[in-house]
Design a protein around this motif. Structure first.
Motif, PDB file in Angstrom:
ATOM      1  N   THR A 317       1.025  -1.284  -0.015  1.00  0.00           N
ATOM      2  CA  THR A 317       0.134   0.033  -0.009  1.00  0.00           C
ATOM      3  C   THR A 317       0.874   1.115  -0.066  1.00  0.00           C
ATOM      4  OG1 THR A 317      -1.868  -1.291   1.201  1.00  0.00           O
ATOM      5  CG2 THR A 317      -2.025   1.166   1.391  1.00  0.00           C
ATOM      6  N   MET A 318       2.021   1.223   0.853  1.00  0.00           N
ATOM      7  CA  MET A 318       2.850   2.416   0.728  1.00  0.00           C
ATOM      8  C   MET A 318       3.827   2.553  -0.398  1.00  0.00           C
ATOM      9  SD  MET A 318       3.621   2.239   4.919  1.00  0.00           S
ATOM     10  CE  MET A 318       4.801   3.654   4.647  1.00  0.00           C
ATOM     11  N   PHE A 319       4.074   1.478  -0.877  1.00  0.00           N
ATOM     12  CA  PHE A 319       5.084   1.609  -2.204  1.00  0.00           C
ATOM     13  C   PHE A 319       4.930   2.864  -2.955  1.00  0.00           C
ATOM     14  CE2 PHE A 319       7.060   0.834  -6.076  1.00  0.00           C
ATOM     15  CZ  PHE A 319       8.483   0.330  -5.537  1.00  0.00           C
ATOM     16  N   PRO A 320       5.852   3.695  -3.246  1.00  0.00           N
ATOM     17  CA  PRO A 320       7.552   3.429  -2.753  1.00  0.00           C
ATOM     18  C   PRO A 320       7.838   4.187  -1.748  1.00  0.00           C
ATOM     19  CG  PRO A 320       7.482   5.311  -4.380  1.00  0.00           C
ATOM     20  CD  PRO A 320       5.782   4.981  -4.161  1.00  0.00           C
ATOM     21  N   PHE A 321       6.912   4.519  -0.664  1.00  0.00           N
ATOM     22  CA  PHE A 321       7.197   5.206   0.363  1.00  0.00           C
ATOM     23  C   PHE A 321       7.557   4.299   1.295  1.00  0.00           C
ATOM     24  CE2 PHE A 321       4.655   8.275  -1.555  1.00  0.00           C
ATOM     25  CZ  PHE A 321       5.223   9.480  -1.411  1.00  0.00           C
ATOM     26  N   ILE A 322       8.744   4.454   2.244  1.00  0.00           N
ATOM     27  CA  ILE A 322       9.338   3.651   3.285  1.00  0.00           C
ATOM     28  C   ILE A 322       8.762   4.139   4.624  1.00  0.00           C
ATOM     29  CG2 ILE A 322      11.277   2.519   4.281  1.00  0.00           C
ATOM     30  CD1 ILE A 322      12.696   2.536   1.557  1.00  0.00           C
ATOM     31  N   LEU A 323       9.105   5.523   4.789  1.00  0.00           N
ATOM     32  CA  LEU A 323       8.909   6.265   6.067  1.00  0.00           C
ATOM     33  C   LEU A 323       8.516   7.736   5.858  1.00  0.00           C
ATOM     34  CD1 LEU A 323       9.297   5.825   9.244  1.00  0.00           C
ATOM     35  CD2 LEU A 323      11.485   6.889   9.010  1.00  0.00           C
ATOM     36  N   PRO A 324       7.169   8.079   5.668  1.00  0.00           N
ATOM     37  CA  PRO A 324       6.908   9.449   5.390  1.00  0.00           C
ATOM     38  C   PRO A 324       7.011  10.212   6.479  1.00  0.00           C
ATOM     39  CG  PRO A 324       5.127   7.791   5.034  1.00  0.00           C
ATOM     40  CD  PRO A 324       5.991   6.984   5.811  1.00  0.00           C
ATOM     41  N   SER A 325       7.150  11.690   6.165  1.00  0.00           N
ATOM     42  CA  SER A 325       7.198  12.409   7.057  1.00  0.00           C
ATOM     43  C   SER A 325       6.050  13.328   7.225  1.00  0.00           C
ATOM     44  CB  SER A 325       8.318  13.519   6.785  1.00  0.00           C
ATOM     45  OG  SER A 325       8.464  14.707   7.527  1.00  0.00           O
ATOM     46  N   SER A 326       5.389  13.520   8.543  1.00  0.00           N
ATOM     47  CA  SER A 326       4.130  14.356   8.342  1.00  0.00           C
ATOM     48  C   SER A 326       4.544  15.627   8.690  1.00  0.00           C
ATOM     49  CB  SER A 326       3.432  13.909   9.637  1.00  0.00           C
ATOM     50  OG  SER A 326       4.105  14.093  10.950  1.00  0.00           O
ATOM     51  N   LEU A 327       5.849  16.201   9.141  1.00  0.00           N
ATOM     52  CA  LEU A 327       6.176  17.366   9.279  1.00  0.00           C
ATOM     53  C   LEU A 327       6.868  18.098   8.044  1.00  0.00           C
ATOM     54  CD1 LEU A 327       6.725  19.612  11.905  1.00  0.00           C
ATOM     55  CD2 LEU A 327       9.034  18.634  11.981  1.00  0.00           C
ATOM     56  N   GLN A 328       7.678  17.668   7.381  1.00  0.00           N
ATOM     57  CA  GLN A 328       7.986  17.973   6.053  1.00  0.00           C
ATOM     58  C   GLN A 328       7.968  16.832   4.965  1.00  0.00           C
ATOM     59  OE1 GLN A 328      12.502  18.331   6.413  1.00  0.00           O
ATOM     60  NE2 GLN A 328      12.479  19.647   4.435  1.00  0.00           N
ATOM     61  N   PRO A 329       6.853  16.752   4.357  1.00  0.00           N
ATOM     62  CA  PRO A 329       6.606  15.613   3.407  1.00  0.00           C
ATOM     63  C   PRO A 329       7.512  15.356   2.389  1.00  0.00           C
ATOM     64  CG  PRO A 329       4.651  17.036   3.871  1.00  0.00           C
ATOM     65  CD  PRO A 329       5.652  17.564   4.419  1.00  0.00           C
ATOM     66  N   ASP A 330       8.187  16.539   1.628  1.00  0.00           N
ATOM     67  CA  ASP A 330       9.363  16.233   0.920  1.00  0.00           C
ATOM     68  C   ASP A 330      10.416  15.651   1.361  1.00  0.00           C
ATOM     69  OD1 ASP A 330       7.724  17.694  -0.882  1.00  0.00           O
ATOM     70  OD2 ASP A 330       8.858  19.611  -0.604  1.00  0.00           O
ATOM     71  N   ALA A 331      10.730  15.410   2.809  1.00  0.00           N
ATOM     72  CA  ALA A 331      11.631  14.810   3.298  1.00  0.00           C
ATOM     73  C   ALA A 331      11.155  12.900   3.257  1.00  0.00           C
ATOM     74  CB  ALA A 331      11.991  15.109   4.606  1.00  0.00           C
ATOM     75  N   SER A 332      10.269  12.760   3.074  1.00  0.00           N
ATOM     76  CA  SER A 332       9.625  11.584   3.253  1.00  0.00           C
ATOM     77  C   SER A 332      10.711  10.348   2.534  1.00  0.00           C
ATOM     78  CB  SER A 332       8.444  11.164   2.644  1.00  0.00           C
ATOM     79  OG  SER A 332       7.478  12.029   3.254  1.00  0.00           O
ATOM     80  N   LEU A 333      10.799   9.345   3.086  1.00  0.00           N
ATOM     81  CA  LEU A 333      11.763   8.424   2.566  1.00  0.00           C
ATOM     82  C   LEU A 333      11.114   7.553   1.699  1.00  0.00           C
ATOM     83  CD1 LEU A 333      13.840   7.363   5.707  1.00  0.00           C
ATOM     84  CD2 LEU A 333      14.518   9.409   4.068  1.00  0.00           C
ATOM     85  N   THR A 334      11.597   7.140   0.412  1.00  0.00           N
ATOM     86  CA  THR A 334      11.129   6.314  -0.474  1.00  0.00           C
ATOM     87  C   THR A 334      12.261   5.284  -1.044  1.00  0.00           C
ATOM     88  OG1 THR A 334      11.643   7.575  -2.619  1.00  0.00           O
ATOM     89  CG2 THR A 334       9.710   8.113  -1.298  1.00  0.00           C
ATOM     90  N   VAL A 335      11.745   4.224  -1.492  1.00  0.00           N
ATOM     91  CA  VAL A 335      12.709   3.129  -2.004  1.00  0.00           C
ATOM     92  C   VAL A 335      13.709   3.786  -3.057  1.00  0.00           C
ATOM     93  CG1 VAL A 335      12.652   1.231  -3.818  1.00  0.00           C
ATOM     94  CG2 VAL A 335      11.150   1.604  -2.128  1.00  0.00           C
ATOM     95  N   TRP A 336      13.264   4.876  -3.798  1.00  0.00           N
ATOM     96  CA  TRP A 336      14.166   5.607  -4.824  1.00  0.00           C
ATOM     97  C   TRP A 336      15.119   6.391  -4.197  1.00  0.00           C
ATOM     98  CZ3 TRP A 336      12.910   1.955  -7.628  1.00  0.00           C
ATOM     99  CH2 TRP A 336      11.537   1.550  -8.170  1.00  0.00           C
ATOM    100  N   ASP A 337      15.143   6.869  -3.066  1.00  0.00           N
ATOM    101  CA  ASP A 337      16.146   8.023  -2.679  1.00  0.00           C
ATOM    102  C   ASP A 337      16.545   8.014  -1.274  1.00  0.00           C
ATOM    103  OD1 ASP A 337      13.666   8.674  -0.912  1.00  0.00           O
ATOM    104  OD2 ASP A 337      13.200  10.236  -2.273  1.00  0.00           O
TER     105      ASP A 337
END
Length: 387
Positions: A317-337
């Motif tokens: 469901t979350m792919f490609p996100f691994i750890l989203p950030s609620s404080l700074q969405p652009d800082a969310s960790l994804t599989v690609w970065d």
């Protein structure tokens, strides 16, 4: 051509995302029933002998089962360094509680039978309860928080920052949706532990395990559905606003993320992933029915199927996100970065392809050797060599 260039970085990232899921699911399928048995111990065993029967169903295998936990932590550290750094910083007290509970468990195993005293043994039995129930609950709470997004941000030096102090961050994790996810996790592993006891014991212990496990399975089924409805209509999802190069640098700040809409948009984009929650619900339902009807091997297998479906549904469901950030969405960790370099991932993959089959073969051999039920007669006959 350098050997590791044979597999591109984007493919290696997906491979290690899958392998991380395999390791976490492997931990839940194996050490999960250990934790479930520990959490059930004070309730399925009314006498010292009955509790020793329960303990000895997991005594010979729990250490080997924790290998999956160690491998999972190692894989996060080596393959996804930003994920390791950010998650361990944000979940510091939660991680400490999990590790304290997991450390308490082997101490209880070793010291419980050192004294022939009812109160002494009862205290260690409750220590085993804590060692099983606390991690099962906290792991689910952690997943619930990940789905909502974790309040972290990166500065220009890619240093992860969290608002508040350690205690306030821990209290913030205990929100309603996360606690509901914790109930799903705990009840699911109680069901799994009961399925294991059904297979490995007989008599009163087996009967109590079936009764408690069927209730836990019902709770797991209902709360998983409730969590899914809540996630679909009450929790904002995360989505990439622009395409992120799959072979791009590991810098989360290069991506643009929108916090809004529903996580369930993933099912419209990739309908095939619906198989995961379906397997979760079917596995839990059939395991619960198996506990009620007295089936043994199939009940444990269906319990494993349910756990596989529930955990994989979160990742898909979350792919490609691994750890989203609620404080700074652009800082969310994804599989690609947020992965390690191509060379690191390739070397790790080679090591995994060599050692994983060895681990699986040894684990299968151990379970084959230890196949069969643990009985009261076994405990009384081998009094000096069992827990």
């Amino acid at each position: 051509m350098i050997l590791h260039d044979l597999i591109s970085l984007d493919i290696l990232r997906v491979i290690w995302w899958v392998l991380l899921g395999v390791l976490l699911i492997g931990f839940a399928l194996t050490d999960g029933f250990d934790m479930g048995v520990g959490a059930l111990l004070p309730f399925v065993g009314k006498t010292d002998v009955e509790r020793r029967v329960s303990i000895n169903t997991i005594g010979p295998v729990w250490e080997g089962n924790q290998v999956w936990f160690i491998l999972g932590g190692g894989a996060i550290f080596a393959a996804w360094p930003p994920l390791y750094a950010v998650s361990f910083s944000g979940f510091y007290l939660a991680m400490f509680a999990v590790l304290a509970a997991l450390i308490l468990r082997p101490v209880a195993f070793k010291y419980r039978s050192k004294r022939d005293d009812a109160r002494w043994r009862n205290r260690w039995d409750w220590a085993l309860f804590v060692g099983g129930a606390v991690p099962a609950l906290i792991f689910g709470v952690a997943v619930g928080n990940v789905l909502q997004g974790v309040p972290f941000e990166f500065n220009n030096d890619l240093m992860a920052l969290y608002p508040g102090n350690v205690f306030s961050k821990f209290i913030g994790l205990l929100n309603p949706f996360a606690l509901l996810a914790g109930v799903v996790s705990l009840s699911m592993l109680l069901m799994h532990g009961a399925a294991w006891l059904t297979l490995k014991t007989e008599g009163p212990v087996q009967m109590r395990a079936r009764a408690i496990g069927s209730v836990a399975g019902t709770v797991a089924f209902a709360t998983y559905i409730l969590a899914g409805i809540w996630l679909a209509f009450g929790i904002a999802g995360y989505h990439l606003a622009t395409a992120v190069p799959a072979n791009g640098p590991s810098n989360p700040l290069f991506s643009q993320v929108v916090h809004g809409g529903s996580w369930f948009a993933a099912y419209a984009a990739r309908p095939w992933i619906a198989i995961a929650p379906i397997l979760g619900l079917v596995g839990i339902a059939l395991a619960t029915l198996g506990l009620r009807s007295g089936r043994e091997i199939s009940t444990l297998l269906f319990s494993k199927l349910g756990i596989f479906g529930v955990i994989s549904s979160v990742g898909l469901t979350m792919f490609p996100f691994i750890l989203p950030s609620s404080l700074q969405p652009d800082a969310s960790l994804t599989v690609w970065d947020s992965s390690s370099s191509q060379q690191t991932l390739f070397v790790m993959l080679v090591a995994a392809l060599i050692f994983m089959p060895i681990i699986l073969a040894y684990t299968a051999w151990v379970y084959k050797v230890l196949w069969g039920k643990v009985t009261v007669e076994d405990i009384e006959r081998d009094n000096q060599t069992v827990y």
